[in-house]
Every structure is written in structure tokens, then in C-alpha cells.
Design a protein around this motif. Structure first.
Motif, PDB file in Angstrom:
ATOM      1  N   HIS A 234       0.788  -1.041  -0.032  1.00  0.00           N
ATOM      2  CA  HIS A 234      -0.185   0.146  -0.011  1.00  0.00           C
ATOM      3  C   HIS A 234       0.906   1.042  -0.161  1.00  0.00           C
ATOM      4  O   HIS A 234       0.087   2.408  -0.674  1.00  0.00           O
ATOM      5  CB  HIS A 234      -0.698   0.171   1.421  1.00  0.00           C
ATOM      6  N   GLU A 235       2.072   1.239   1.419  1.00  0.00           N
ATOM      7  CA  GLU A 235       2.527   2.659   1.081  1.00  0.00           C
ATOM      8  C   GLU A 235       3.336   2.516  -0.450  1.00  0.00           C
ATOM      9  O   GLU A 235       3.453   3.824  -0.701  1.00  0.00           O
ATOM     10  CB  GLU A 235       4.066   2.411   2.043  1.00  0.00           C
ATOM     11  N   GLU A 236       4.057   1.477  -1.079  1.00  0.00           N
ATOM     12  CA  GLU A 236       5.064   1.511  -2.369  1.00  0.00           C
ATOM     13  C   GLU A 236       3.829   2.410  -3.100  1.00  0.00           C
ATOM     14  O   GLU A 236       4.082   2.970  -3.881  1.00  0.00           O
ATOM     15  CB  GLU A 236       5.299   0.094  -2.852  1.00  0.00           C
ATOM     16  N   ALA A 237       2.805   2.011  -3.260  1.00  0.00           N
ATOM     17  CA  ALA A 237       1.931   2.523  -4.488  1.00  0.00           C
ATOM     18  C   ALA A 237       1.461   3.170  -4.041  1.00  0.00           C
ATOM     19  O   ALA A 237       1.054   3.834  -5.277  1.00  0.00           O
ATOM     20  CB  ALA A 237       0.548   1.222  -3.775  1.00  0.00           C
ATOM     21  N   ALA A 238       1.623   4.208  -3.167  1.00  0.00           N
ATOM     22  CA  ALA A 238       0.799   5.532  -3.283  1.00  0.00           C
ATOM     23  C   ALA A 238       2.091   6.220  -3.161  1.00  0.00           C
ATOM     24  O   ALA A 238       2.645   7.366  -3.887  1.00  0.00           O
ATOM     25  CB  ALA A 238       0.522   5.952  -1.608  1.00  0.00           C
ATOM     26  N   LEU A 239       3.175   5.438  -3.355  1.00  0.00           N
ATOM     27  CA  LEU A 239       4.610   6.644  -3.346  1.00  0.00           C
ATOM     28  C   LEU A 239       4.755   6.365  -5.234  1.00  0.00           C
ATOM     29  O   LEU A 239       5.229   6.934  -5.580  1.00  0.00           O
ATOM     30  CB  LEU A 239       5.748   6.397  -2.856  1.00  0.00           C
ATOM     31  N   ALA A 240       4.554   5.541  -5.348  1.00  0.00           N
ATOM     32  CA  ALA A 240       4.549   5.276  -7.065  1.00  0.00           C
ATOM     33  C   ALA A 240       3.771   5.996  -7.817  1.00  0.00           C
ATOM     34  O   ALA A 240       4.070   6.569  -9.250  1.00  0.00           O
ATOM     35  CB  ALA A 240       4.272   3.728  -7.039  1.00  0.00           C
ATOM     36  N   LEU A 241       2.565   6.230  -6.985  1.00  0.00           N
ATOM     37  CA  LEU A 241       1.663   7.346  -7.953  1.00  0.00           C
ATOM     38  C   LEU A 241       1.563   8.346  -7.736  1.00  0.00           C
ATOM     39  O   LEU A 241       0.938   9.928  -8.278  1.00  0.00           O
ATOM     40  CB  LEU A 241       0.457   7.084  -7.606  1.00  0.00           C
ATOM     41  N   ARG A 245       5.706  11.505   1.174  1.00  0.00           N
ATOM     42  CA  ARG A 245       5.937  11.142   2.918  1.00  0.00           C
ATOM     43  C   ARG A 245       4.593  11.367   3.327  1.00  0.00           C
ATOM     44  O   ARG A 245       3.956  10.260   3.726  1.00  0.00           O
ATOM     45  CB  ARG A 245       6.978  10.610   3.236  1.00  0.00           C
ATOM     46  N   TRP A 246       3.974  11.863   3.610  1.00  0.00           N
ATOM     47  CA  TRP A 246       2.943  12.624   3.987  1.00  0.00           C
ATOM     48  C   TRP A 246       1.744  11.985   3.577  1.00  0.00           C
ATOM     49  O   TRP A 246       0.768  11.965   4.410  1.00  0.00           O
ATOM     50  CB  TRP A 246       2.584  14.307   4.448  1.00  0.00           C
ATOM     51  N   GLU A 247       1.557  12.539   1.970  1.00  0.00           N
ATOM     52  CA  GLU A 247       1.198  12.064   1.506  1.00  0.00           C
ATOM     53  C   GLU A 247       0.076  10.687   1.591  1.00  0.00           C
ATOM     54  O   GLU A 247      -0.444  10.385   1.737  1.00  0.00           O
ATOM     55  CB  GLU A 247       0.558  12.747  -0.446  1.00  0.00           C
ATOM     56  N   ARG A 250      -0.786   9.864   4.741  1.00  0.00           N
ATOM     57  CA  ARG A 250      -2.674  10.398   4.552  1.00  0.00           C
ATOM     58  C   ARG A 250      -3.634   9.362   4.270  1.00  0.00           C
ATOM     59  O   ARG A 250      -4.744   9.128   4.511  1.00  0.00           O
ATOM     60  CB  ARG A 250      -2.715  12.230   4.373  1.00  0.00           C
ATOM     61  N   THR A 251      -2.804   8.914   3.066  1.00  0.00           N
ATOM     62  CA  THR A 251      -4.195   8.091   2.029  1.00  0.00           C
ATOM     63  C   THR A 251      -3.695   6.553   2.805  1.00  0.00           C
ATOM     64  O   THR A 251      -4.354   5.888   2.424  1.00  0.00           O
ATOM     65  CB  THR A 251      -3.562   8.138   0.896  1.00  0.00           C
ATOM     66  N   ALA A 252      -3.175   6.171   2.963  1.00  0.00           N
ATOM     67  CA  ALA A 252      -2.265   4.606   3.072  1.00  0.00           C
ATOM     68  C   ALA A 252      -2.502   3.933   4.847  1.00  0.00           C
ATOM     69  O   ALA A 252      -2.991   3.211   4.509  1.00  0.00           O
ATOM     70  CB  ALA A 252      -1.278   4.093   2.015  1.00  0.00           C
ATOM     71  N   VAL A 253      -1.367   4.928   5.349  1.00  0.00           N
ATOM     72  CA  VAL A 253      -1.128   4.101   6.726  1.00  0.00           C
ATOM     73  C   VAL A 253      -2.666   4.351   7.680  1.00  0.00           C
ATOM     74  O   VAL A 253      -2.561   4.300   8.444  1.00  0.00           O
ATOM     75  CB  VAL A 253       0.319   5.174   7.657  1.00  0.00           C
ATOM     76  N   ILE A 254      -3.161   5.725   7.773  1.00  0.00           N
ATOM     77  CA  ILE A 254      -3.798   6.675   8.727  1.00  0.00           C
ATOM     78  C   ILE A 254      -5.692   5.814   8.419  1.00  0.00           C
ATOM     79  O   ILE A 254      -5.803   4.851   9.379  1.00  0.00           O
ATOM     80  CB  ILE A 254      -3.510   8.439   8.894  1.00  0.00           C
TER      81      ILE A 254
END
Length: 353
Positions: A234-241, A245-247, A250-254
Motif C-alpha cells: 500500500h505504501e509503495e503504491a502510493a509513492l509510485a503514484l 511521504r506525508w501524502e 495520510r492516504t495509506a497508513v492512517i
């Protein structure tokens, strides 16, 4: 005349004559009946183990419900006995006079103090706990994260009386300047208005600060473990898009750990609501309804029970049990509300997936 033999096939490929029986070697060293017997024995053992585990788990759940029902019944019976002899309104009377005749007591002041101190503690502790948990799980280097995690776990095991002594001997003298600053700039809010500036800040606000420091390690430790369980994909997918790090947080971890954050907060709130020694060490009990949280006034249900129980007898002790019943109901309502929030938001969280 002798029929010539076919020598075209190699000796190893010759088939046995029809009707001949070949003996299959028993490589396992046991008969098929014995193998089936061992399998049936293992299956019976497995079924017996499942039955024992089911009985133990179901019995534990039922035992827990029985214990809670017994506690509620005991508190209710003793509370009815005290309320029937009360010459005041149990819900709206602020004073607590159980040593006089007739007795007059109510939970208005102590219930308000319990709620105010718990709200102050949660308002201070939860944001800081989330920040520390995120720093340990996603920002700090490995060695620093391990050291901070160890310190947090160690602080969670400190007895509450230690926090109370620290608050009474160190925090109270240093809160005079904080109270003066809050009274100067935020007295317009009515809550931070101080009627007697410069007095010793043995107030509900100081109690809230002590409780916040006390419950901070608990909320941090649980929330940190929740954040560490977020799937790496989930984290790598958000970073790949293209998320920062804060986004990503906010979108994957929380969202993944929302239910865990609520559960950790409820654990801290439960300890703040029922804390006794830390509050009794810092706060001098005063049965006055006062919304100025900087004034040296107020009391909590747990503190009132601890300070009055040794001197109370008969109906006075039953009155304290009635106050304990109110605290019991408040705790059940808080936890029930938390469960409802988690149930309504679990579709947005990956923690239940």
C-alpha cells in the motif's frame, strides 16, 4: 514344433504373464490397516483438541459476561440502598455529605471533574501519541526507532503513583506560569479564566496534564504497532503514484490504522477515567461545580472513592459504591461508542480486511 522366442524387447520390459499376481513391497514397514488406524487416531485426537479449545474459548467468554453481570448486580444493589436514604438528588447535587444525618450526596461535581480531566488528557495526549508513533514507524532511523520504542514501552509500565508524585512535586510549581499565560490570552473562552491568578495550580487542568503524560505511552505503543502492520504494498503504491511521504501516510497508513487508533485512544481514556492515585496526589478534592479548569477546585469519581472509602461506614460506603456504578456505566458507554465508531468506519480501514 518349438515356437521361437521374441528377443526384440529388453529383459527389463518384459510384462508378467496374465493372471499372475505381483507383490507390492511395503515400503512404510506397516500394513495398510495399521496406517488407516494411525490416521483415524490422529483425526480423533484433532477433533478432541478442537472440542477442548472450543469449550475453553466459549467458557472464557461466558465467564467474562458472568463476572461483569455479577459486578453490575452488586453495584446496583448497594447503590439502590444508598440512593433510597439520600436526601439530595443523586444526579444533580454537588455536595458530598455522608457523615451527617441526614446524608446528602450527589455526583454532579465529581462526574463533571472526571469528564473534564479525561477530555483535557485526551486532547493533549492523542495528537502527540500519533506524532510519536508515526515518527517511530516511518521517519526515524532503525536504531533510533528501536531505542524510542523501548523507552515508550518502559514508560507504559511506570506505576501511576510515580506520575502523581512527579506531578505534585515538580509539575505543579511549574504550571503557575502556564496558567498565567492561558489566563492572560485565553480568559475570553471562559474555560481558561482564573478567578485567583497566582494561586497553586492544583486544578483539573493540571490533573489533565498529568493524565495525558500517563496515558501517552499506552496510546503510542498500540498505535505504533498498528502503523507497523500497514502492508508495504500500500505504501509503495502510493509513492509510485507520486505521493509525498506525508501524502502516503495520510492516504495509506492512517486509513488502514483508523480502527486501531480509536482502540488505542479508548484504552488511554479508560485509564484516565479510572485513575485514582495520580489524581489524589495532585488535586485537593472540592465538591464545587466549576467550569474554570484553572481554578484549584474539583474532584473525580475515582479520587472521591479513594479518599472517602476508609472513613465511610454503612450508607456512606454504599454511596461511594453508587458513585462507582456511575463510573462503571460511563466506561461501558465510552467503550460501546468506540465500538460503534469502529463498526461504521471499518469499510474505510484495511485493518479488518
Amino acid at each position: 514344433m518349438e515356437t521361437p522366442r521374441d528377443t526384440s524387447a529388453p529383459p527389463g520390459d518384459q510384462q508378467p504373464p496374465q493372471g499372475a499376481h505381483t507383490a507390492t513391497p511395503n515400503l512404510a514397514g506397516s500394513s495398510p490397516q495399521r496406517g488407516r488406524s494411525s490416521l483415524s487416531d490422529s483425526s480423533r485426537t484433532g477433533r478432541r483438541g478442537d472440542a477442548i479449545f472450543k469449550f475453553a474459548s466459549s467458557g472464557s467468554g461466558v465467564l467474562l459476561l458472568v463476572i461483569m453481570a455479577a459486578i453490575a448486580a452488586f453495584l446496583t444493589v448497594r447503590a439502590i440502598s444508598a440512593i433510597s436514604a439520600n436526601h439530595g438528588n443523586f444526579l444533580t447535587t454537588a455536595e458530598w455529605q455522608t457523615q451527617t444525618d441526614p446524608i446528602t450526596f450527589g455526583i454532579a461535581a465529581i462526574a463533571l471533574g472526571t469528564i473534564i480531566s479525561a477530555v483535557v488528557a485526551m486532547a493533549l495526549a492523542v495528537p502527540v501519541a500519533l506524532g510519536i508513533a508515526l515518527f517511530i514507524s516511518h521517519y526515524a532511523p532503525r536504531r533510533i526507532a528501536q531505542a524510542l520504542g523501548y523507552v515508550v514501552d518502559l514508560l507504559a509500565a511506570v506505576p501511576s503513583i510515580v506520575f502523581g508524585l512527579w506531578g505534585a512535586l515538580f509539575l505543579v510549581p511549574h504550571m503557575i506560569g502556564v496558567n498565567a499565560w492561558l489566563n492572560q490570552y485565553f480568559s475570553w473562552t471562559y474555560v481558561f479564566h482564573q478567578n485567583e491568578p497566582g494561586t497553586q495550580p492544583r486544578s483539573l487542568f493540571t490533573v489533565g496534564v498529568v493524565l495525558a503524560i500517563m496515558i501517552l505511552p499506552i496510546i503510542t505503543a498500540v498505535t505504533r504497532e498498528i502503523f507497523l502492520q500497514v502492508p508495504r504494498a500500500h505504501e509503495e503504491a502510493a509513492l509510485a503514484l507520486g505521493a509525498t511521504r506525508w501524502e502516503m501516510i495520510r492516504t495509506a497508513v492512517i486509513p488502514f490504522g483508523r480502527s486501531g487508533i480509536i482502540s488505542a485512544s479508548m484504552l488511554g481514556l479508560g485509564r484516565a477515567l479510572g485513575e485514582t492515585m495520580a489524581v489524589a496526589t495532585v488535586l485537593s478534592p472540592s465538591y464545587v461545580i466549576n467550569f474554570h479548569i484553572l481554578d484549584p477546585a474539583g474532584s473525580t469519581i475515582a479520587q472521591n472513592i479513594a479518599s472517602q472509602f476508609g472513613e465511610s461506614q454503612g450508607t456512606g460506603r454504599d454511596a461511594l459504591i453508587a458513585a462507582g456504578l456511575v463510573l462503571f456505566v460511563i466506561t461501558l458507554l465510552v467503550n460501546g461508542g468506540a465500538r460503534l465508531i469502529i463498526a461504521r468506519r471499518k469499510e474505510y480501514s484495511g485493518a479488518d480486511a
